[in-house]
Motif scaffolding. Sequence first.
Motif, PDB file in Angstrom:
ATOM      1  N   TYR A 167       0.813  -1.228   0.000  1.00  0.00           N
ATOM      2  CA  TYR A 167       0.000   0.000   0.000  1.00  0.00           C
ATOM      3  C   TYR A 167       0.843   1.273   0.000  1.00  0.00           C
ATOM      4  O   TYR A 167       0.306   2.361   0.228  1.00  0.00           O
ATOM      5  CB  TYR A 167      -0.961   0.004   1.211  1.00  0.00           C
ATOM      6  CG  TYR A 167      -2.380  -0.387   0.805  1.00  0.00           C
ATOM      7  CD1 TYR A 167      -2.602  -1.548   0.082  1.00  0.00           C
ATOM      8  CD2 TYR A 167      -3.476   0.402   1.109  1.00  0.00           C
ATOM      9  CE1 TYR A 167      -3.876  -1.913  -0.318  1.00  0.00           C
ATOM     10  CE2 TYR A 167      -4.759   0.045   0.715  1.00  0.00           C
ATOM     11  CZ  TYR A 167      -4.945  -1.106   0.003  1.00  0.00           C
ATOM     12  OH  TYR A 167      -6.209  -1.471  -0.405  1.00  0.00           O
ATOM     13  N   THR A 223     -16.519  -3.897  -0.429  1.00  0.00           N
ATOM     14  CA  THR A 223     -17.641  -4.504   0.295  1.00  0.00           C
ATOM     15  C   THR A 223     -18.656  -3.419   0.688  1.00  0.00           C
ATOM     16  O   THR A 223     -19.856  -3.672   0.724  1.00  0.00           O
ATOM     17  CB  THR A 223     -17.153  -5.233   1.560  1.00  0.00           C
ATOM     18  OG1 THR A 223     -16.520  -4.280   2.416  1.00  0.00           O
ATOM     19  CG2 THR A 223     -16.176  -6.344   1.234  1.00  0.00           C
ATOM     20  N   THR A 224     -18.177  -2.216   0.972  1.00  0.00           N
ATOM     21  CA  THR A 224     -19.091  -1.136   1.365  1.00  0.00           C
ATOM     22  C   THR A 224     -19.910  -0.678   0.166  1.00  0.00           C
ATOM     23  O   THR A 224     -21.108  -0.413   0.273  1.00  0.00           O
ATOM     24  CB  THR A 224     -18.294   0.049   1.948  1.00  0.00           C
ATOM     25  OG1 THR A 224     -17.286  -0.477   2.805  1.00  0.00           O
ATOM     26  CG2 THR A 224     -19.175   0.999   2.719  1.00  0.00           C
TER      27      THR A 224
HETATM   28  N1  PLP Z   1     -10.379   0.411  -2.787  1.00  0.00           N
HETATM   29  C1  PLP Z   1      -9.235   0.376  -2.084  1.00  0.00           C
HETATM   30  C2  PLP Z   1      -7.936   0.593  -2.798  1.00  0.00           C
HETATM   31  C3  PLP Z   1      -9.253   0.141  -0.698  1.00  0.00           C
HETATM   32  O1  PLP Z   1      -8.113   0.092  -0.014  1.00  0.00           O
HETATM   33  C4  PLP Z   1     -10.502  -0.042  -0.061  1.00  0.00           C
HETATM   34  C5  PLP Z   1     -10.579  -0.296   1.378  1.00  0.00           C
HETATM   35  O2  PLP Z   1      -9.608  -0.238   2.091  1.00  0.00           O
HETATM   36  C6  PLP Z   1     -11.660   0.024  -0.818  1.00  0.00           C
HETATM   37  C7  PLP Z   1     -11.576   0.245  -2.190  1.00  0.00           C
HETATM   38  C8  PLP Z   1     -13.020  -0.139  -0.185  1.00  0.00           C
HETATM   39  O3  PLP Z   1     -13.194  -1.469   0.207  1.00  0.00           O
HETATM   40  P1  PLP Z   1     -14.166  -1.854   1.407  1.00  0.00           P
HETATM   41  O4  PLP Z   1     -15.440  -1.140   1.167  1.00  0.00           O
HETATM   42  O5  PLP Z   1     -14.301  -3.318   1.304  1.00  0.00           O
HETATM   43  O6  PLP Z   1     -13.500  -1.401   2.660  1.00  0.00           O
END
Ligand code: PLP
Length: 294
Positions: A167, A223-224
């Motif tokens: 990251y 997922t959100t």
């Molecule tokens: N995209 C990236 C690059 C992310 O790091 C995240 C979450 O950390 C998301 C999208 C959203 O994912 P989620 O809704 O599952 O947390």
Amino acid sequence: MTWRFCLMIEPAASDAVLSDFADTFTVVDPAAPALSVGELSTQRGDGIFESIGVIDGHAQEVTAHLERLVHSARLCDLPEPNVAQWRQAVARAAAQCGRGESVIKLILSRGVEHGPTPTAWVTAATAPDNTRVRVEGVRVVTLDRGFDSAAPERAPWLLMGAKTLSYAVNMAAIREAKRRDADDAVFVSSDGIVLEGPTSSVILRHGDRFTTPAPGAGILHGTTQLSVFAFLGQQGLRAEYEAVLAPNLVMADAAWLVSSVRLAVPIVSVDGAGIPLDADLTARLNAYLLSPRD
Ligand code: PLP
């Protein structure tokens, strides 16, 4: 962030059927050193993770997170996670979370260099207080992700769509946004297609229609975002995957960055140009995202 709990896991084979995986778990002090210096997670960022929001001890959308963990493992040629084992580990961590908002992280690394097995662990910590940003929103800047929209298909080794531990680029993008007097960033492909935030998915509203970039565009399937689309569907609203051209972002009637711990955060400006804040829908989205969801 206050660490509450850490559980080391001996990864079971994906097809191992056990009613209780307790023998494969070891509780360790989250403040004490627990990893070998040869760990490939720390040496090379070679591993995958998930961050799960926890509300009053209830871990949200565990199934969706475990499905994405399995998907990331496949893309990274890691042994397939045993979903039942990880689910039990999440339940153990959630039981330590208490009231308020917490975050559970699942980490699966390739292990120690030349070692026999991957390393796996789960942590629980208090979540940062996101109450204000959920109401007031964020100013974003668009940043070139450095690849075009055909790259995910042309270069699968870039692991787009896997939630890897690498990251550093995402964190650098947030620092660049702050240098440009914004709060967060939205990545755009070099041919001008909106992708995602460094730690969030992007959702736009044009009239009564909601859109988000399709996961095949080289982004994580949030997922959100999936939860928000389910909520919008329940309200009888249209929510669709679509290639979003960068100029359409600033023309949106409202837009949000959504993610598991910060939840729905309205975007109030893009590259310095304001966009409307839909306070009512934002409040309803966050009330939904803060309610227990499986
Ligand atoms: N995209 C990236 C690059 C992310 O790091 C995240 C979450 O950390 C998301 C999208 C959203 O994912 P989620 O809704 O599952 O947390």
